[in-house]
Design a protein around this motif. Structure first.
Motif, PDB file in Angstrom:
ATOM      1  N   HIS A 194      14.507  91.986  92.198  1.00 44.76           N
ATOM      2  CA  HIS A 194      14.241  92.899  91.090  1.00 44.76           C
ATOM      3  C   HIS A 194      15.374  93.913  91.028  1.00 44.76           C
ATOM      4  O   HIS A 194      15.857  94.368  92.065  1.00 44.76           O
ATOM      5  CB  HIS A 194      12.843  93.497  91.301  1.00 44.76           C
ATOM      6  CG  HIS A 194      12.741  94.965  91.287  1.00 44.76           C
ATOM      7  ND1 HIS A 194      13.065  95.722  90.186  1.00 44.76           N
ATOM      8  CD2 HIS A 194      12.325  95.829  92.225  1.00 44.76           C
ATOM      9  CE1 HIS A 194      12.840  96.983  90.475  1.00 44.76           C
ATOM     10  NE2 HIS A 194      12.406  97.077  91.701  1.00 44.76           N
ATOM     11  N   GLU A 245       6.131  94.046  94.933  1.00 46.92           N
ATOM     12  CA  GLU A 245       7.454  94.023  95.442  1.00 46.92           C
ATOM     13  C   GLU A 245       7.481  94.414  96.905  1.00 46.92           C
ATOM     14  O   GLU A 245       6.896  95.401  97.320  1.00 46.92           O
ATOM     15  CB  GLU A 245       8.364  94.956  94.628  1.00 46.92           C
ATOM     16  CG  GLU A 245       7.934  96.423  94.622  1.00 46.92           C
ATOM     17  CD  GLU A 245       8.627  97.219  93.509  1.00 46.92           C
ATOM     18  OE1 GLU A 245       9.856  97.373  93.562  1.00 46.92           O
ATOM     19  OE2 GLU A 245       7.908  97.674  92.594  1.00 46.92           O
ATOM     20  N   ASP A 304      10.884  97.122  84.774  1.00 46.32           N
ATOM     21  CA  ASP A 304      10.393  97.945  85.892  1.00 46.32           C
ATOM     22  C   ASP A 304       9.589  99.122  85.330  1.00 46.32           C
ATOM     23  O   ASP A 304       9.552 100.199  85.924  1.00 46.32           O
ATOM     24  CB  ASP A 304      11.537  98.439  86.785  1.00 46.32           C
ATOM     25  CG  ASP A 304      11.044  98.942  88.145  1.00 46.32           C
ATOM     26  OD1 ASP A 304       9.861  98.728  88.462  1.00 46.32           O
ATOM     27  OD2 ASP A 304      11.831  99.571  88.867  1.00 46.32           O
ATOM     28  N   HIS A 362       5.189  97.626  86.118  1.00 47.35           N
ATOM     29  CA  HIS A 362       3.990  98.239  86.694  1.00 47.35           C
ATOM     30  C   HIS A 362       3.105  98.718  85.553  1.00 47.35           C
ATOM     31  O   HIS A 362       3.107  99.910  85.213  1.00 47.35           O
ATOM     32  CB  HIS A 362       4.381  99.418  87.585  1.00 47.35           C
ATOM     33  CG  HIS A 362       5.357  99.064  88.667  1.00 47.35           C
ATOM     34  ND1 HIS A 362       4.943  98.669  89.913  1.00 47.35           N
ATOM     35  CD2 HIS A 362       6.701  99.004  88.683  1.00 47.35           C
ATOM     36  CE1 HIS A 362       6.011  98.395  90.656  1.00 47.35           C
ATOM     37  NE2 HIS A 362       7.089  98.590  89.927  1.00 47.35           N
ATOM     38  N   HIS A 376       9.438  92.035  86.059  1.00 45.00           N
ATOM     39  CA  HIS A 376       8.962  93.062  86.985  1.00 45.00           C
ATOM     40  C   HIS A 376       8.587  94.350  86.258  1.00 45.00           C
ATOM     41  O   HIS A 376       9.449  95.015  85.674  1.00 45.00           O
ATOM     42  CB  HIS A 376      10.013  93.371  88.048  1.00 45.00           C
ATOM     43  CG  HIS A 376       9.550  94.377  89.045  1.00 45.00           C
ATOM     44  ND1 HIS A 376       8.563  94.102  89.971  1.00 45.00           N
ATOM     45  CD2 HIS A 376       9.879  95.669  89.243  1.00 45.00           C
ATOM     46  CE1 HIS A 376       8.332  95.181  90.691  1.00 45.00           C
ATOM     47  NE2 HIS A 376       9.110  96.154  90.266  1.00 45.00           N
TER      48      HIS A 376
END
Ligand SMILES: [Zn+2]
Length: 273
Positions: free
Chosen positions: A166, A104, A217, A8, A6
């Motif tokens: 997550h 998510e 993350d 971004h 997970h």
């Protein structure tokens, strides 16, 4: 290198232009989460370039982040009803076969401002589950102070190919309870393992190796003393997890073993290259 379940990448690149070079150098396969069209387009381009160059792959995820309904006062500043277009896009991307997972999605009931949007979050979550079910996609869940909501949806979650938590927010008991209910749960651990997060450490010590994933993350969960997280954090997260498991006397007490097992888990959730 262990896979990142997970992150971004678009947000990370905005803060750290060398991020993609770092990812390729470390050969980190990455499940990239987006919630708007611009971000998704960027992730799609990164994925295509990685494929062309035979670099570590991306898996693309898309969802309306549960923090979005909070709107103008929210950290993501989406504006009122800013989530309607993303929901349409999700349905389009999922139907077109462009996604490895819906995520998510989930619930954020962290404080009063978030709790005010509980009803909208509820509706959004139901819509996400329906799309995931129809398109046979896994989900990646963001859950803050809302594990009770997840248990309410156990029946639908059971029908999905995989359910990734997550930054696993629950206790060991809650994790085992999900598995006992037949939910194909995967528990993803990040930098909080290095920050002595008690429940996360207890969970990491007891869950079956075939249910564990790791994540950065990035850029949103920096290790202590850093402004943002990036892929270079993964080795530290893995070392912390291996130590925890070694001490507990469970499989995955060596970094290489943990890496191999969680890579396998990553591809079983997000699809084989
Ligand atoms: Zn995230």
């Amino acid at each position: 290198m262990a896979a990142d379940a997970h992150a971004h990448p678009g947000d990370l690149l905005a803060l750290f232009p060398g991020a993609e070079d770092e990812r390729r150098r470390l050969a980190v396969p990455c499940a990239a989460s987006a919630w708007n069209e611009g971000e998704f387009t960027l992730h799609r381009e990164l994925a295509a370039a990685a494929k062309r160059d035979a670099a570590a792959p991306y898996r693309l995820c898309f969802a309306v982040h549960p923090q979005l309904p909070r709107g103008k006062t929210g950290s993501r500043n989406a504006g009122e009803a800013g989530f309607l277009r993303p929901l349409e896009l999700l349905a389009e991307f999922a139907a077109a076969g462009s996604l490895a997972a819906v995520g998510e999605t989930g619930f954020d009931l962290y404080d009063e401002a978030f709790r005010k949007t509980e009803k909208i979050q509820e509706e959004l979550f139901a819509a996400h589950l329906e799309i995931a079910r129809a398109c046979k996609l896994p989900v990646v869940l963001h859950v803050r102070r809302a594990m009770h909501k997840i248990f309410l949806h156990a029946g639908s979650l059971k029908e999905l190919p995989a359910v990734v938590f997550h930054s696993w927010p629950g206790s060991p008991d809650e994790g085992f309870s999900l598995l006992r209910r037949g939910i194909p749960a995967f528990f993803s651990f990040g930098a909080a393992l290095m920050r002595n997060h008690k429940r996360m450490i207890q969970s990491c010590a007891v869950f079956p190796l075939e249910r564990i994933l790791f994540e950065t993350d990035a850029p949103w969960q920096p290790p202590r003393g850093r402004a943002f997280s990036s892929w270079a954090d993964l080795p530290g997260i893995l070392r912390a997890a291996a130590e925890i498991r070694k001490e507990a006397g469970v499989p995955g007490g060596e970094v290489t073993e943990l890496e191999e097992a969680t890579d396998k888990n990553f591809y079983s959730v997000f699809g084989v290259p």
